[in-house]
Design a protein around this motif. Structure first.
Motif, PDB file in Angstrom:
ATOM      1  N   CYS A  37     -47.444  -6.522  -2.928  1.00  0.00           N
ATOM      2  CA  CYS A  37     -45.972  -6.355  -2.989  1.00  0.00           C
ATOM      3  C   CYS A  37     -45.445  -5.560  -1.728  1.00  0.00           C
ATOM      4  CB  CYS A  37     -45.584  -5.872  -4.396  1.00  0.00           C
ATOM      5  SG  CYS A  37     -46.014  -6.814  -5.814  1.00  0.00           S
ATOM      6  N   THR A  38     -46.078  -4.469  -1.492  1.00  0.00           N
ATOM      7  CA  THR A  38     -45.663  -3.526  -0.365  1.00  0.00           C
ATOM      8  C   THR A  38     -45.575  -4.480   0.843  1.00  0.00           C
ATOM      9  OG1 THR A  38     -46.381  -1.858  -1.452  1.00  0.00           O
ATOM     10  CG2 THR A  38     -45.898  -1.241   0.702  1.00  0.00           C
ATOM     11  N   GLU A  39     -46.680  -5.208   1.215  1.00  0.00           N
ATOM     12  CA  GLU A  39     -46.810  -6.176   2.428  1.00  0.00           C
ATOM     13  C   GLU A  39     -45.700  -6.792   2.430  1.00  0.00           C
ATOM     14  OE1 GLU A  39     -48.680  -5.494   4.759  1.00  0.00           O
ATOM     15  OE2 GLU A  39     -48.113  -7.288   5.832  1.00  0.00           O
ATOM     16  N   MET A  40     -45.334  -7.631   1.157  1.00  0.00           N
ATOM     17  CA  MET A  40     -44.279  -8.677   0.949  1.00  0.00           C
ATOM     18  C   MET A  40     -43.019  -8.166   1.515  1.00  0.00           C
ATOM     19  SD  MET A  40     -43.188 -11.671   0.419  1.00  0.00           S
ATOM     20  CE  MET A  40     -43.869 -12.945  -0.764  1.00  0.00           C
ATOM     21  N   ILE A  41     -43.000  -6.932   0.899  1.00  0.00           N
ATOM     22  CA  ILE A  41     -41.372  -6.080   1.329  1.00  0.00           C
ATOM     23  C   ILE A  41     -41.396  -5.981   2.811  1.00  0.00           C
ATOM     24  CG2 ILE A  41     -40.119  -4.048   0.920  1.00  0.00           C
ATOM     25  CD1 ILE A  41     -41.237  -3.681  -2.013  1.00  0.00           C
ATOM     26  N   HIS A  42     -42.329  -5.574   3.303  1.00  0.00           N
ATOM     27  CA  HIS A  42     -42.347  -5.204   4.793  1.00  0.00           C
ATOM     28  C   HIS A  42     -42.138  -6.495   5.708  1.00  0.00           C
ATOM     29  CE1 HIS A  42     -43.112  -0.904   4.710  1.00  0.00           C
ATOM     30  NE2 HIS A  42     -44.640  -1.207   4.553  1.00  0.00           N
ATOM     31  N   MET A  43     -42.663  -7.420   5.186  1.00  0.00           N
ATOM     32  CA  MET A  43     -42.486  -8.673   5.832  1.00  0.00           C
ATOM     33  C   MET A  43     -41.110  -9.195   5.753  1.00  0.00           C
ATOM     34  SD  MET A  43     -45.550 -11.536   5.616  1.00  0.00           S
ATOM     35  CE  MET A  43     -44.586 -12.433   4.526  1.00  0.00           C
ATOM     36  N   LEU A  44     -40.723  -9.214   4.420  1.00  0.00           N
ATOM     37  CA  LEU A  44     -39.203  -9.832   4.291  1.00  0.00           C
ATOM     38  C   LEU A  44     -38.231  -8.899   4.899  1.00  0.00           C
ATOM     39  CD1 LEU A  44     -39.198 -10.927   0.499  1.00  0.00           C
ATOM     40  CD2 LEU A  44     -39.088 -12.219   2.334  1.00  0.00           C
ATOM     41  N   ALA A  45     -38.290  -7.552   4.929  1.00  0.00           N
ATOM     42  CA  ALA A  45     -37.424  -6.701   5.485  1.00  0.00           C
ATOM     43  C   ALA A  45     -37.620  -6.936   7.017  1.00  0.00           C
ATOM     44  CB  ALA A  45     -37.932  -5.292   5.333  1.00  0.00           C
ATOM     45  N   SER A  46     -38.696  -7.065   7.707  1.00  0.00           N
ATOM     46  CA  SER A  46     -38.468  -7.273   9.092  1.00  0.00           C
ATOM     47  C   SER A  46     -38.219  -8.536   9.653  1.00  0.00           C
ATOM     48  CB  SER A  46     -40.186  -7.107   9.528  1.00  0.00           C
ATOM     49  OG  SER A  46     -40.306  -7.382  10.834  1.00  0.00           O
ATOM     50  N   GLN A  47     -38.429  -9.699   8.728  1.00  0.00           N
ATOM     51  CA  GLN A  47     -37.878 -10.782   9.227  1.00  0.00           C
ATOM     52  C   GLN A  47     -36.302 -11.004   8.906  1.00  0.00           C
ATOM     53  OE1 GLN A  47     -40.151 -13.189  10.485  1.00  0.00           O
ATOM     54  NE2 GLN A  47     -38.712 -14.852  10.408  1.00  0.00           N
ATOM     55  N   SER A  48     -35.763 -10.379   7.633  1.00  0.00           N
ATOM     56  CA  SER A  48     -34.492 -10.512   7.608  1.00  0.00           C
ATOM     57  C   SER A  48     -33.707  -9.640   8.298  1.00  0.00           C
ATOM     58  CB  SER A  48     -34.076 -10.406   5.919  1.00  0.00           C
ATOM     59  OG  SER A  48     -35.066  -9.275   5.428  1.00  0.00           O
ATOM     60  N   ASN A  49     -34.103  -8.568   8.848  1.00  0.00           N
ATOM     61  CA  ASN A  49     -33.546  -7.726   9.769  1.00  0.00           C
ATOM     62  C   ASN A  49     -33.416  -8.510  11.196  1.00  0.00           C
ATOM     63  OD1 ASN A  49     -32.639  -5.030  10.419  1.00  0.00           O
ATOM     64  ND2 ASN A  49     -34.474  -5.081  12.050  1.00  0.00           N
ATOM     65  N   GLY A  50     -34.465  -9.128  11.535  1.00  0.00           N
ATOM     66  CA  GLY A  50     -34.157  -9.890  12.700  1.00  0.00           C
ATOM     67  C   GLY A  50     -33.010 -11.025  12.489  1.00  0.00           C
ATOM     68  N   ILE A  51     -33.033 -11.527  11.474  1.00  0.00           N
ATOM     69  CA  ILE A  51     -32.137 -12.607  11.101  1.00  0.00           C
ATOM     70  C   ILE A  51     -30.621 -11.865  11.118  1.00  0.00           C
ATOM     71  CG2 ILE A  51     -31.052 -14.200   9.302  1.00  0.00           C
ATOM     72  CD1 ILE A  51     -34.190 -14.577   8.868  1.00  0.00           C
TER      73      ILE A  51
ATOM     74  N   ARG B  14     -36.278   2.022  -4.516  1.00  0.00           N
ATOM     75  CA  ARG B  14     -37.693   1.963  -4.200  1.00  0.00           C
ATOM     76  C   ARG B  14     -38.006   0.983  -3.301  1.00  0.00           C
ATOM     77  NH1 ARG B  14     -42.358   3.927  -6.525  1.00  0.00           N
ATOM     78  NH2 ARG B  14     -40.986   5.514  -7.317  1.00  0.00           N
ATOM     79  N   ILE B  15     -37.358  -0.265  -3.360  1.00  0.00           N
ATOM     80  CA  ILE B  15     -37.601  -1.306  -2.578  1.00  0.00           C
ATOM     81  C   ILE B  15     -36.867  -0.821  -1.362  1.00  0.00           C
ATOM     82  CG2 ILE B  15     -36.830  -3.745  -2.099  1.00  0.00           C
ATOM     83  CD1 ILE B  15     -37.458  -4.129  -5.240  1.00  0.00           C
ATOM     84  N   LYS B  16     -35.779  -0.420  -1.340  1.00  0.00           N
ATOM     85  CA  LYS B  16     -35.218  -0.159  -0.212  1.00  0.00           C
ATOM     86  C   LYS B  16     -35.869   1.128   0.707  1.00  0.00           C
ATOM     87  CE  LYS B  16     -30.614   2.046   1.354  1.00  0.00           C
ATOM     88  NZ  LYS B  16     -29.576   2.692   0.901  1.00  0.00           N
TER      89      LYS B  16
END
Lengths: 159, 95
Positions: A37-51, B14-16
């Motif tokens: 889950c943590t990995e998923m959050i990082h991936m989504l954060a990074s990708q959506s940040n780029g977007i 937490r997610i943030k």
């Protein structure tokens, strides 16, 4: 530092238990899923940040997340994301309406309350004046004068 | 109105925080972590389903079962590194 943050264990355990039913999850499974889950959050954060950056925006929003899911080939999670986004937008809309109503109500009540207060004061004043002059025979001028003075001192209406 | 299912939603704060451990990530709208929480629910459900279908007879599933499911599914390639770092992954089996 970034590795210390994870989803709260209780919430995760509850979701896993609810989904598995009678099948049990070992503790290392729960740990592994938390890491995923943590990995998923990082991936989504990074990708959506780029977007978001690509669209010249500084704030990541739900649409960016959905776009990220597409780009990451995780389309199977888009329906869940879109349903959530719809709820978020609806909740924001309801809140805006509530605030607008509250403001309108306050304004209306403000004027109304003021009017009521004024009428109350005038009614009280009228009663007081009548009590001094109307009922009793206009006998003692001193008394009346005293009453009037008291009255005007008290309320400051004529002051 | 259909929701993402029963209540287990993950805390937006937490997610943030997890998102912002990435230096490049700046501001995040309030709705974003909520949507990500919904994605995580779907994701976890998916992982569990994949794991149990590859081991339908297990009364207990462990990290090694998950690892097998991940190896078997190309869509979970991004998880391979994460799982290889997990301690005790190879040891647990159902008794």
């Amino acid at each position: 530092m970034s590795d210390d943050l994870a989803l709260p264990k209780a919430a995760l355990d509850k979701l896993i238990k609810q989904h598995l039913g009678s099948v049990r999850a070992s503790s290392d499974l729960k740990t592994a899923i938390s890491a995923c889950c943590t990995e998923m959050i990082h991936m989504l954060a990074s990708q959506s940040n780029g977007i978001a950056e690509g669209k010249k925006r500084k704030i990541i929003n739900p649409e960016d997340v959905i776009q990220a899911l597409k780009e990451l080939e995780l389309e199977q999670y888009i329906p869940a994301a879109e349903a959530s986004m719809a709820q978020v937008k609806e909740a924001a809309k309801v809140q805006r309406q509530r605030r607008a109503n509250a403001t309108a109500q306050k304004k209306a009540m403000g004027t109304e309350e003021m009017r009521r207060e004024q009428e109350k004061m005038l009614a009280e004043a009228r009663q007081a004046v009548q009590a001094s002059f109307g009922n009793s025979a206009p006998a003692e001028k001193e008394e009346e004068q005293q009453a009037a003075d008291d009255f005007s001192l008290d309320t400051g209406l004529f002051g | 109105m259909p929701r993402g299912g029963p209540k287990p939603r993950f805390p937006a704060s937490r997610i943030k925080k997890i998102m912002q451990t990435d230096e490049d990530v700046g501001k995040v709208s309030t709705g974003t972590p909520v949507v990500i929480s919904a994605v995580l629910e779907a994701f976890i459900t998916d992982l569990l389903d994949q794991t149990t279908t590859t081991h339908p007879d297990s009364k207990t599933i462990g990290a090694s079962h998950l690892k097998e499911a991940v190896d078997a599914n190309p869509k979970f390639d991004f998880l391979k590194d994460v799982l290889s770092n997990q301690s005790g992954v190879d040891n647990q089996q159902d008794t």
